[in-house]
Design a protein around this motif. Structure first.
Motif, PDB file in Angstrom:
ATOM      1  N   LEU A 209       0.818  -1.218   0.000  1.00 28.64           N
ATOM      2  CA  LEU A 209       0.000   0.000   0.000  1.00 28.64           C
ATOM      3  C   LEU A 209       0.856   1.275   0.000  1.00 28.64           C
ATOM      4  CD1 LEU A 209      -2.728  -1.094   2.579  1.00 28.64           C
ATOM      5  CD2 LEU A 209      -3.050  -0.870   0.122  1.00 28.64           C
ATOM      6  N   CYS A 210       1.979   1.206  -0.725  1.00 29.67           N
ATOM      7  CA  CYS A 210       2.877   2.359  -0.733  1.00 29.67           C
ATOM      8  C   CYS A 210       2.280   3.538  -1.515  1.00 29.67           C
ATOM      9  CB  CYS A 210       4.224   1.966  -1.331  1.00 29.67           C
ATOM     10  SG  CYS A 210       4.166   1.762  -3.117  1.00 29.67           S
ATOM     11  N   GLY A 211       1.330   3.248  -2.391  1.00 25.79           N
ATOM     12  CA  GLY A 211       0.645   4.320  -3.102  1.00 25.79           C
ATOM     13  C   GLY A 211       1.351   4.842  -4.350  1.00 25.79           C
ATOM     14  N   LYS A 212       2.484   4.241  -4.702  1.00 24.19           N
ATOM     15  CA  LYS A 212       3.226   4.754  -5.865  1.00 24.19           C
ATOM     16  C   LYS A 212       2.440   4.591  -7.169  1.00 24.19           C
ATOM     17  CE  LYS A 212       7.907   5.173  -4.617  1.00 24.19           C
ATOM     18  NZ  LYS A 212       8.883   4.382  -3.873  1.00 24.19           N
ATOM     19  N   CYS A 213       1.751   3.461  -7.307  1.00 23.96           N
ATOM     20  CA  CYS A 213       1.001   3.218  -8.544  1.00 23.96           C
ATOM     21  C   CYS A 213      -0.126   4.244  -8.687  1.00 23.96           C
ATOM     22  CB  CYS A 213       0.458   1.796  -8.576  1.00 23.96           C
ATOM     23  SG  CYS A 213      -0.514   1.362  -7.122  1.00 23.96           S
ATOM     24  N   ALA A 214      -0.816   4.483  -7.564  1.00 22.18           N
ATOM     25  CA  ALA A 214      -1.937   5.423  -7.588  1.00 22.18           C
ATOM     26  C   ALA A 214      -1.457   6.830  -7.926  1.00 22.18           C
ATOM     27  CB  ALA A 214      -2.646   5.420  -6.239  1.00 22.18           C
ATOM     28  N   GLU A 215      -0.308   7.170  -7.381  1.00 25.04           N
ATOM     29  CA  GLU A 215       0.240   8.490  -7.623  1.00 25.04           C
ATOM     30  C   GLU A 215       0.667   8.641  -9.087  1.00 25.04           C
ATOM     31  OE1 GLU A 215       4.194  10.728  -6.348  1.00 25.04           O
ATOM     32  OE2 GLU A 215       3.426   9.348  -4.818  1.00 25.04           O
TER      33      GLU A 215
ATOM     34  N   CYS B 233      -0.489   6.839 -11.857  1.00 28.17           N
ATOM     35  CA  CYS B 233      -1.497   6.645 -12.907  1.00 28.17           C
ATOM     36  C   CYS B 233      -2.104   7.985 -13.338  1.00 28.17           C
ATOM     37  CB  CYS B 233      -2.594   5.695 -12.451  1.00 28.17           C
ATOM     38  SG  CYS B 233      -3.849   5.465 -13.732  1.00 28.17           S
ATOM     39  N   GLN B 234      -1.931   8.312 -14.614  1.00 24.05           N
ATOM     40  CA  GLN B 234      -2.388   9.591 -15.142  1.00 24.05           C
ATOM     41  C   GLN B 234      -3.899   9.628 -15.338  1.00 24.05           C
ATOM     42  OE1 GLN B 234       0.062  12.137 -15.852  1.00 24.05           O
ATOM     43  NE2 GLN B 234       1.183  10.623 -14.638  1.00 24.05           N
ATOM     44  N   TYR B 235      -4.519   8.463 -15.243  1.00 24.59           N
ATOM     45  CA  TYR B 235      -5.955   8.392 -15.540  1.00 24.59           C
ATOM     46  C   TYR B 235      -6.789   8.146 -14.276  1.00 24.59           C
ATOM     47  CZ  TYR B 235      -3.493   7.632 -19.904  1.00 24.59           C
ATOM     48  OH  TYR B 235      -2.621   7.758 -20.948  1.00 24.59           O
ATOM     49  N   ASN B 236      -6.126   8.274 -13.129  1.00 26.08           N
ATOM     50  CA  ASN B 236      -6.801   8.073 -11.836  1.00 26.08           C
ATOM     51  C   ASN B 236      -7.536   6.743 -11.739  1.00 26.08           C
ATOM     52  OD1 ASN B 236      -6.008  10.710 -11.097  1.00 26.08           O
ATOM     53  ND2 ASN B 236      -7.747  11.518 -12.260  1.00 26.08           N
ATOM     54  N   ALA B 237      -6.915   5.707 -12.292  1.00 28.00           N
ATOM     55  CA  ALA B 237      -7.576   4.402 -12.260  1.00 28.00           C
ATOM     56  C   ALA B 237      -7.299   3.645 -10.964  1.00 28.00           C
ATOM     57  CB  ALA B 237      -7.146   3.569 -13.470  1.00 28.00           C
ATOM     58  N   ILE B 238      -6.343   4.135 -10.180  1.00 31.09           N
ATOM     59  CA  ILE B 238      -6.020   3.451  -8.922  1.00 31.09           C
ATOM     60  C   ILE B 238      -6.149   4.461  -7.790  1.00 31.09           C
ATOM     61  CG2 ILE B 238      -4.292   2.059  -7.683  1.00 31.09           C
ATOM     62  CD1 ILE B 238      -2.836   1.729 -10.405  1.00 31.09           C
ATOM     63  N   SER B 239      -6.740   4.031  -6.678  1.00 34.19           N
ATOM     64  CA  SER B 239      -6.646   4.910  -5.529  1.00 34.19           C
ATOM     65  C   SER B 239      -6.530   4.079  -4.262  1.00 34.19           C
ATOM     66  CB  SER B 239      -7.777   5.929  -5.502  1.00 34.19           C
ATOM     67  OG  SER B 239      -8.915   5.403  -4.970  1.00 34.19           O
ATOM     68  N   ILE B 240      -5.818   4.626  -3.295  1.00 35.97           N
ATOM     69  CA  ILE B 240      -5.633   3.930  -2.024  1.00 35.97           C
ATOM     70  C   ILE B 240      -6.449   4.689  -1.001  1.00 35.97           C
ATOM     71  CG2 ILE B 240      -3.957   3.152  -0.299  1.00 35.97           C
ATOM     72  CD1 ILE B 240      -2.639   2.153  -2.642  1.00 35.97           C
TER      73      ILE B 240
ATOM     74  N   LEU C 249      -6.700  -0.858  -1.536  1.00 35.03           N
ATOM     75  CA  LEU C 249      -6.343  -0.414  -2.881  1.00 35.03           C
ATOM     76  C   LEU C 249      -7.561  -0.627  -3.781  1.00 35.03           C
ATOM     77  CD1 LEU C 249      -3.119  -1.062  -4.823  1.00 35.03           C
ATOM     78  CD2 LEU C 249      -5.269  -1.666  -5.886  1.00 35.03           C
ATOM     79  N   LEU C 250      -7.998   0.456  -4.426  1.00 38.87           N
ATOM     80  CA  LEU C 250      -9.145   0.344  -5.330  1.00 38.87           C
ATOM     81  C   LEU C 250      -8.682   0.523  -6.763  1.00 38.87           C
ATOM     82  CD1 LEU C 250     -11.742   2.589  -3.441  1.00 38.87           C
ATOM     83  CD2 LEU C 250     -11.567   0.095  -3.373  1.00 38.87           C
ATOM     84  N   PHE C 251      -9.150  -0.343  -7.648  1.00 34.09           N
ATOM     85  CA  PHE C 251      -8.790  -0.249  -9.062  1.00 34.09           C
ATOM     86  C   PHE C 251     -10.064  -0.051  -9.877  1.00 34.09           C
ATOM     87  CE2 PHE C 251      -7.903  -2.718 -13.097  1.00 34.09           C
ATOM     88  CZ  PHE C 251      -7.271  -1.663 -13.715  1.00 34.09           C
TER      89      PHE C 251
END
Ligand code: SF4
Ligand code: SF4
Ligand code: SF4
Ligand code: SF4
Lengths: 276, 287
Positions: A68-74, A76-83, A88-90
């Motif tokens: 849950l480091c949040g790097k992917c969410a940060e 993603c340019q399309y806001n497809a991931i959020s923590i 983690l929500l996709f």
């Protein structure tokens, strides 16, 4: 030879021109790129048969490994991931399949799986094959399907692309890398307005082009005047004919139902030939 | 007070959607008009807006490459999934989808994601009240985000000026712009045209509405060009539990009105205008 039939606005008769042109020239094929609302196939009796699924690679998260480091969410340019909190929500429908989250994840918690966005179907006949793509309902982005569709163009044939309406990215993609572009419009203020926008785009791309006026007679000569002033070749005028509209409503191409129109399309093609 | 939103949509262009939407704009009271067809916005031709406020719409960032720093390692070409790089690492910005992967993988920071102008949004005044509209620049990704911005501005205007209704003229298709124009509205009015294409596309829109659980009603435009198809549409709507609020005959007046850059209900008091008025009454009740 590749010809794209485009229009700045939907409903001007783009599909009518594409279908009837394909029927009027020898050795042609038709590729309908309007994946949000393909209509060309409605003018052919043969059923469309699925030949391919189209998918994009979407991330799959191994939640046991994820920190849950949040790097992917940060990233993603399309806001497809959020923590959110410990979760983690996709949002699959927002994902463009760019692969960035997989690269950035420090603990390799992301693998990729196919996410189906639509399909490609084939119909028509041996002489005139018809391809189209269909974006799944509730999927937002059709470009991956258009890109795959374009691969079906056969270099030994006259390939006619029916473009999506408008001048946004998917439409512009179909106007690029072709030999000629037919811009279909109507002799009305809406028609002229949308035509001028499309002309601006196509001039930037540099594809040779000409204009077809559909439903000639319903409006005035503002499109003629514009084309003359801008030095744009007028390829044809299709009269506003109630018979044509009725045939159209039943899915009968005008050159089939009213053979007198065949000449008009043959001449249109002749003019295009001379220009490319 | 809750502001209500109505989206008028057809799947296929040329069904007369804007003709109907603009007449509704003339008939409705206490409303804001939103043109969500950001790719081919036509409403302004009939409404002749005076722009009150405009703003730049940025959309996604775009990759910019500094060739002086580049060491030609090939990582950007290998990792860009949208074909924006040639094998020799030349960048074609027009193919960039703004994903930022190249910036991520470049070992020498030769790539930066920079802001771009993807379009413009406007708040304007018209003789029928405020209009929120936008123009997506050519070649930009058909943007649900710009549609969302138009709707957001329309809501702000409605709240500030105490308007009760937002009338949204929807875009064609079923993709991101359509989804953005439909999600969360109170009612969708689907315009059918009794042609095989019109039916095909309108049915797809109804599928979208069902998927997102948005209540829908329908109307049939130019119903007399194919009465058999019109009957099929009526049966279909019945089966789907969708109210058909009216049938409009084919009428040249619609084009005449457009040519004089007026809405139908301003241009004439004839039968077409009367039918549209009756339909509007029913739509208002359904809201
Ligand atoms: S693949 Fe790209 S678009 Fe999809 S979630 Fe990952 S970063 Fe976002
Ligand atoms: S980058 Fe990897 S570890 Fe970090 S939140 Fe995303 S999936 Fe989890
Ligand atoms: S931002 Fe993404 S799409 Fe644009 S060039 Fe870089 S990798 Fe390709
Ligand atoms: S990743 Fe960076 S250094 Fe490598 S080729 Fe691309 S721009 Fe050049």
């Amino acid at each position: 030879m590749k010809i794209t039939v485009a229009s700045g606005k939907g409903g001007t008769g783009k599909t009518t021109i594409a279908v009837n042109l394909a029927l009027s020239v020898k050795n042609s094929m038709l590729i309908d790129c309007d994946v949000e609302g393909p209509n060309s196939h409605l003018f052919f009796r043969e059923p469309m048969v699925k030949i391919k699924d189209v998918s994009i690679p979407a991330p799959k998260f191994d939640l046991d490994t994820c920190t849950l480091c949040g790097k992917c969410a940060e990233f993603c340019q399309y806001n497809a991931i959020s923590i959110i909190g410990e979760k983690l929500l996709f949002f699959e429908e927002l994902c463009h399949g760019c692969g960035g989250c997989k690269i950035i994840c420090p603990v390799d918690a992301i693998t990729e799986v196919d996410h189906n966005v639509g399909l490609i179907e084939k119909g028509g006949t041996e002489d005139l094959p018809v391809y189209h793509g269909l974006l799944n309902i509730s999927e937002p982005f059709g470009v991956p399907i258009i890109n795959e569709l374009k691969q079906f163009a056969d270099a030994s044939k006259i390939t006619i692309f029916d473009s999506p309406p408008g001048t946004a990215c998917p439409a512009v993609e179909t106007m690029r890398d072709v030999d000629f572009c037919i811009l279909v419009t109507e002799p009305t203020p809406f028609g002229l307005h949308d035509l001028t926008l499309t002309v601006d785009v196509i001039r930037q791309i540099g594809t040779p082009f000409g204009v077809v006026v559909n439903r000639d007679g319903i409006g005035d000569d503002r499109v003629d005047q514009y084309c003359e002033k801008e030095g744009i070749p007028l390829l044809a005028k299709i009269p506003n004919d109630m018979e044509v509209a009725k045939l159209y409503s039943r899915g009968v191409p005008m050159v089939t139902g009213l053979p007198k129109y065949r000449k008009l399309f043959e001449e249109m093609f002749q003019k295009i030939r001379e220009m490319v | 007070m809750m502001v209500k939103e109505l989206t008028i949509i057809s799947g296929k262009g040329g069904c007369g959607k804007t003709t109907i939407a603009s007449s509704f704009a003339a008939l409705a009271k206490d409303h804001v008009i939103a043109d969500a067809d950001v790719d081919a916005a036509d409403m302004h031709i009939l409404l002749q807006p005076e722009i009150r406020k405009s703003e730049v719409f940025h959309g996604l960032n775009i990759a910019q490459k500094n060739d002086d720093l580049c060491i030609n390692c090939g990582k950007c070409y290998e990792n860009c999934r949208y074909g924006a790089f040639d094998p020799d690492n030349t960048l074609h910005p027009e193919k960039c989808e703004g994903c930022a992967v190249c910036e991520l993988v470049c070992p020498v920071d030769a790539i930066k994601m920079v802001e771009r102008q993807a379009g413009e949004a406007f708040i304007s005044d018209t003789r029928f009240g405020p209009l929120v509209h936008a123009k997506l620049h050519a070649g930009e990704e058909a943007s649900g985000k710009l549609v969302a911005l138009v709707r957001q501005r329309a809501r702000e205007v409605a709240e500030k000026e105490g308007k009760e209704l937002i009338l949204i003229d929807g875009p064609p298709g079923t993709g991101c712009t359509v989804i953005a124009a439909m999600t969360g509205v109170n009612l969708v009015l689907v315009v059918f045209e009794p042609t095989l294409s019109g039916i095909h596309d309108a049915k797809r829109i109804i599928e979208v509405a069902k998927h997102f659980q948005i209540p829908a009603i329908a109307l049939i435009n130019k119903y007399d060009i194919n009465t058999e198809n019109t009957r099929d549409i009526l049966d279909y709507c019945k089966g789907e539990g969708i109210d058909v609020v009216g049938k409009i005959p084919y009428d040249d007046t619609a084009t005449q009105a457009m040519l004089s850059e007026k809405t139908v209900v301003e241009y004439t008091d004839g039968p077409l205008a009367l039918t549209i008025r009756e339909i509007w009454d029913r739509v208002e009740k359904a809201l």
